[in-house]
Write a protein that holds these residues in place. Structure first.
Motif, PDB file in Angstrom:
ATOM      1  N   SER A 187      41.922  21.728  29.204  1.00  0.00           N
ATOM      2  CA  SER A 187      42.556  21.479  27.912  1.00  0.00           C
ATOM      3  C   SER A 187      43.757  22.405  27.760  1.00  0.00           C
ATOM      4  CB  SER A 187      41.559  21.708  26.771  1.00  0.00           C
ATOM      5  OG  SER A 187      41.336  23.088  26.568  1.00  0.00           O
ATOM      6  N   PRO A 188      44.812  21.970  27.049  1.00  0.00           N
ATOM      7  CA  PRO A 188      46.015  22.805  26.922  1.00  0.00           C
ATOM      8  C   PRO A 188      45.736  24.206  26.394  1.00  0.00           C
ATOM      9  CG  PRO A 188      46.460  20.577  26.159  1.00  0.00           C
ATOM     10  CD  PRO A 188      44.981  20.646  26.417  1.00  0.00           C
ATOM     11  N   SER A 189      44.872  24.309  25.386  1.00  0.00           N
ATOM     12  CA  SER A 189      44.583  25.622  24.816  1.00  0.00           C
ATOM     13  C   SER A 189      43.856  26.518  25.809  1.00  0.00           C
ATOM     14  CB  SER A 189      43.747  25.479  23.543  1.00  0.00           C
ATOM     15  OG  SER A 189      42.510  24.839  23.820  1.00  0.00           O
ATOM     16  N   GLN A 190      42.933  25.942  26.575  1.00  0.00           N
ATOM     17  CA  GLN A 190      42.191  26.738  27.535  1.00  0.00           C
ATOM     18  C   GLN A 190      43.088  27.196  28.682  1.00  0.00           C
ATOM     19  OE1 GLN A 190      39.218  27.751  26.900  1.00  0.00           O
ATOM     20  NE2 GLN A 190      39.035  28.980  28.752  1.00  0.00           N
ATOM     21  N   VAL A 191      43.998  26.324  29.113  1.00  0.00           N
ATOM     22  CA  VAL A 191      44.968  26.721  30.143  1.00  0.00           C
ATOM     23  C   VAL A 191      45.825  27.875  29.636  1.00  0.00           C
ATOM     24  CG1 VAL A 191      47.019  25.978  31.414  1.00  0.00           C
ATOM     25  CG2 VAL A 191      45.027  24.469  31.275  1.00  0.00           C
ATOM     26  N   LEU A 192      46.260  27.785  28.381  1.00  0.00           N
ATOM     27  CA  LEU A 192      47.089  28.838  27.800  1.00  0.00           C
ATOM     28  C   LEU A 192      46.358  30.176  27.808  1.00  0.00           C
ATOM     29  CD1 LEU A 192      49.154  28.444  24.504  1.00  0.00           C
ATOM     30  CD2 LEU A 192      47.999  30.561  25.082  1.00  0.00           C
ATOM     31  N   VAL A 193      45.131  30.180  27.299  1.00  0.00           N
ATOM     32  CA  VAL A 193      44.373  31.427  27.210  1.00  0.00           C
ATOM     33  C   VAL A 193      44.052  31.965  28.605  1.00  0.00           C
ATOM     34  CG1 VAL A 193      42.181  32.446  26.474  1.00  0.00           C
ATOM     35  CG2 VAL A 193      43.401  30.898  24.944  1.00  0.00           C
ATOM     36  N   THR A 194      43.605  31.089  29.493  1.00  0.00           N
ATOM     37  CA  THR A 194      43.247  31.523  30.841  1.00  0.00           C
ATOM     38  C   THR A 194      44.434  32.144  31.554  1.00  0.00           C
ATOM     39  OG1 THR A 194      41.510  29.845  31.056  1.00  0.00           O
ATOM     40  CG2 THR A 194      42.415  30.746  33.097  1.00  0.00           C
ATOM     41  N   LEU A 227      54.534  30.045  24.685  1.00  0.00           N
ATOM     42  CA  LEU A 227      53.361  30.540  25.409  1.00  0.00           C
ATOM     43  C   LEU A 227      52.775  29.461  26.311  1.00  0.00           C
ATOM     44  CD1 LEU A 227      51.453  32.642  22.714  1.00  0.00           C
ATOM     45  CD2 LEU A 227      52.446  33.489  24.849  1.00  0.00           C
ATOM     46  N   HIS A 228      52.713  28.237  25.792  1.00  0.00           N
ATOM     47  CA  HIS A 228      52.152  27.141  26.595  1.00  0.00           C
ATOM     48  C   HIS A 228      53.024  26.862  27.810  1.00  0.00           C
ATOM     49  CE1 HIS A 228      51.130  22.739  27.289  1.00  0.00           C
ATOM     50  NE2 HIS A 228      50.043  23.403  27.550  1.00  0.00           N
ATOM     51  N   ASN A 229      54.330  26.860  27.633  1.00  0.00           N
ATOM     52  CA  ASN A 229      55.226  26.640  28.768  1.00  0.00           C
ATOM     53  C   ASN A 229      55.112  27.766  29.789  1.00  0.00           C
ATOM     54  OD1 ASN A 229      56.207  24.235  27.702  1.00  0.00           O
ATOM     55  ND2 ASN A 229      57.894  25.234  26.611  1.00  0.00           N
ATOM     56  N   ALA A 230      54.964  28.989  29.302  1.00  0.00           N
ATOM     57  CA  ALA A 230      54.781  30.120  30.216  1.00  0.00           C
ATOM     58  C   ALA A 230      53.477  29.979  30.991  1.00  0.00           C
ATOM     59  CB  ALA A 230      54.796  31.431  29.431  1.00  0.00           C
ATOM     60  N   ALA A 231      52.434  29.484  30.320  1.00  0.00           N
ATOM     61  CA  ALA A 231      51.146  29.284  30.984  1.00  0.00           C
ATOM     62  C   ALA A 231      51.258  28.238  32.088  1.00  0.00           C
ATOM     63  CB  ALA A 231      50.090  28.867  29.968  1.00  0.00           C
ATOM     64  N   LEU A 232      51.963  27.149  31.826  1.00  0.00           N
ATOM     65  CA  LEU A 232      52.150  26.117  32.845  1.00  0.00           C
ATOM     66  C   LEU A 232      52.940  26.660  34.029  1.00  0.00           C
ATOM     67  CD1 LEU A 232      52.952  23.019  30.587  1.00  0.00           C
ATOM     68  CD2 LEU A 232      50.778  23.605  31.677  1.00  0.00           C
ATOM     69  N   LEU A 233      53.950  27.466  33.740  1.00  0.00           N
ATOM     70  CA  LEU A 233      54.749  28.079  34.804  1.00  0.00           C
ATOM     71  C   LEU A 233      53.899  28.997  35.663  1.00  0.00           C
ATOM     72  CD1 LEU A 233      57.693  28.335  35.865  1.00  0.00           C
ATOM     73  CD2 LEU A 233      57.939  30.316  34.358  1.00  0.00           C
ATOM     74  N   ARG A 234      53.049  29.765  35.031  1.00  0.00           N
ATOM     75  CA  ARG A 234      52.165  30.675  35.758  1.00  0.00           C
ATOM     76  C   ARG A 234      51.139  29.905  36.592  1.00  0.00           C
ATOM     77  NH1 ARG A 234      52.376  35.623  37.361  1.00  0.00           N
ATOM     78  NH2 ARG A 234      50.112  35.738  37.123  1.00  0.00           N
ATOM     79  N   SER A 235      50.604  28.829  36.047  1.00  0.00           N
ATOM     80  CA  SER A 235      49.638  28.035  36.796  1.00  0.00           C
ATOM     81  C   SER A 235      50.257  27.482  38.072  1.00  0.00           C
ATOM     82  CB  SER A 235      49.130  26.892  35.906  1.00  0.00           C
ATOM     83  OG  SER A 235      48.236  26.070  36.619  1.00  0.00           O
ATOM     84  N   GLN A 236      51.491  26.982  37.973  1.00  0.00           N
ATOM     85  CA  GLN A 236      52.186  26.465  39.149  1.00  0.00           C
ATOM     86  C   GLN A 236      52.465  27.581  40.151  1.00  0.00           C
ATOM     87  OE1 GLN A 236      55.604  24.733  37.299  1.00  0.00           O
ATOM     88  NE2 GLN A 236      54.441  23.088  36.310  1.00  0.00           N
ATOM     89  N   TYR A 237      52.848  28.739  39.655  1.00  0.00           N
ATOM     90  CA  TYR A 237      53.118  29.888  40.533  1.00  0.00           C
ATOM     91  C   TYR A 237      51.873  30.283  41.318  1.00  0.00           C
ATOM     92  CZ  TYR A 237      53.703  34.855  41.681  1.00  0.00           C
ATOM     93  OH  TYR A 237      53.718  36.072  42.322  1.00  0.00           O
ATOM     94  N   ARG A 238      50.727  30.353  40.654  1.00  0.00           N
ATOM     95  CA  ARG A 238      49.501  30.762  41.338  1.00  0.00           C
ATOM     96  C   ARG A 238      49.052  29.712  42.353  1.00  0.00           C
ATOM     97  NH1 ARG A 238      45.021  31.446  39.236  1.00  0.00           N
ATOM     98  NH2 ARG A 238      45.173  30.233  37.301  1.00  0.00           N
ATOM     99  N   LYS A 239      49.234  28.429  42.020  1.00  0.00           N
ATOM    100  CA  LYS A 239      48.869  27.374  42.971  1.00  0.00           C
ATOM    101  C   LYS A 239      49.715  27.469  44.239  1.00  0.00           C
ATOM    102  CE  LYS A 239      47.102  24.092  39.552  1.00  0.00           C
ATOM    103  NZ  LYS A 239      47.352  22.814  38.826  1.00  0.00           N
ATOM    104  N   ARG A 240      50.996  27.752  44.079  1.00  0.00           N
ATOM    105  CA  ARG A 240      51.857  27.923  45.263  1.00  0.00           C
ATOM    106  C   ARG A 240      51.409  29.109  46.109  1.00  0.00           C
ATOM    107  NH1 ARG A 240      56.016  27.014  41.473  1.00  0.00           N
ATOM    108  NH2 ARG A 240      56.550  29.244  41.515  1.00  0.00           N
ATOM    109  N   ASN A 241      50.776  30.093  45.471  1.00  0.00           N
ATOM    110  CA  ASN A 241      50.295  31.274  46.187  1.00  0.00           C
ATOM    111  C   ASN A 241      48.862  31.116  46.673  1.00  0.00           C
ATOM    112  OD1 ASN A 241      52.685  32.730  45.991  1.00  0.00           O
ATOM    113  ND2 ASN A 241      52.146  33.590  44.000  1.00  0.00           N
ATOM    114  N   GLY A 242      48.334  29.899  46.618  1.00  0.00           N
ATOM    115  CA  GLY A 242      47.025  29.648  47.211  1.00  0.00           C
ATOM    116  C   GLY A 242      45.862  29.663  46.261  1.00  0.00           C
ATOM    117  N   ALA A 243      46.091  29.724  44.943  1.00  0.00           N
ATOM    118  CA  ALA A 243      44.984  29.718  43.988  1.00  0.00           C
ATOM    119  C   ALA A 243      44.157  28.449  44.153  1.00  0.00           C
ATOM    120  CB  ALA A 243      45.509  29.819  42.559  1.00  0.00           C
TER     121      ALA A 243
END
Length: 279
Positions: A123-130, A73-89
């Motif tokens: 924090s890692p947990s907050q990134v995961l949940v968000t 789940l944490h790795n998926a969250a990091l992947l999603r965060s990078q994806y959204r940043k590339r899309n202008g987040a």
């Protein structure tokens, strides 16, 4: 939105018992995009509940072999965060605090006001949940759009952000974060079709994960659950827009009252720090 006893008991996920829920399934691609959205009513029986701090401790102190699901789940969250940043987040990391007023002796003229740092979104947990909540919102926007379900789609126009040179002229930290925040546009709600949400870096977004505390999320549940039962959604786009307009107005009033209450107790806190004998 609901009474505390209801919200924290039968409406929340309790460890060790069967809980009614709505589950959202997606296939996450290597670039962080998603496919194959599925939504279904489900029964969930959590083995145990973790706080944010406990989750951070696990991610720091154990290995992926010991907690494979949590690390996935944490790795998926990091992947999603990078994806959204590339899309202008746009990520704005402003420090926040929690203000608590207590009356230990029942004397309302002498409250004890405590100000403490609130948890940081980095924090890692907050990134995961968000990221999982944002993923669910994007999935619901796609699901509702594909199935022509009227829903409260959240959108935000692209802002004109300060240039890198402008930001470099400001001290790093809260000053730069406030400069970004002041340039962000207001979010809007549409009920016919999804629109881009610039702040999140998504082409569609429906808030769906908090029906206990947000009425818009509860309306989205009404609409989607009716569709899953093979029924017409209870509200057409025009009716839904009218309801969401009233909800937005009430939410503005609530936010204003919350802000004024918080500022009042912050003023009391600072005045107490100036009193002789108060550390």
């Amino acid at each position: 939105m609901f009474p505390e006893q209801v919200a924290e008991q039968c409406f929340s996920l309790q460890a060790g018992v069967d809980n009614c829920a709505m589950s959202i399934s997606v296939v996450l691609n290597e670039d962080g995009s998603m496919d194959d959205v599925q939504v279904m009513p489900s029964t969930v029986n959590p083995l145990y509940r973790l706080t944010y701090h406990e989750t951070d401790d696990l991610l720091r102190d154990v290995t992926s072999e010991e907690e494979p699901e949590l690390f996935a789940l944490h790795n998926a969250a990091l992947l999603r965060s990078q994806y959204r940043k590339r899309n202008g987040a746009v990520s704005i990391d402003l420090p926040d605090c929690k203000v608590v007023a207590t009356f230990p002796d029942g004397v309302r003229s002498m409250p004890e006001v405590t100000v403490m740092p609130d948890r940081q979104e980095s924090s890692p947990s907050q990134v995961l949940v968000t990221e999982m909540m944002v993923l669910a919102g994007e999935a619901m926007a796609r699901f509702c759009s594909e199935h022509k379900i009227p829903a409260p789609y959240r959108g935000q126009a692209d802002p004109v952000l300060p240039s890198e040179d402008e930001l470099n002229e400001l001290p790093p930290g809260p000053c730069r974060a406030m400069a970004l925040r002041r340039r962000m546009t207001r979010s809007v709600t549409a009920t016919g079709s999804p629109g881009r949400h610039a702040g999140l870096g998504l082409d569609g977004y429906v808030q769906f994960t908090s029906p206990i505390r947000r009425y818009g999320d509860l309306l989205a549940h009404f609409q989607v659950k009716a569709f899953l039962r093979g029924e017409e959604p209870p509200y057409d786009p025009k009716e839904l827009a009218s309801i969401m307009s009233r909800v937005a107005s009430q939410q503005q009033d609530i936010n204003r009252l919350d802000r004024e209450c918080r500022n009042y107790w912050l003023a009391v806190y600072f005045s107490q720090q100036q009193r002789p004998g108060v550390s």
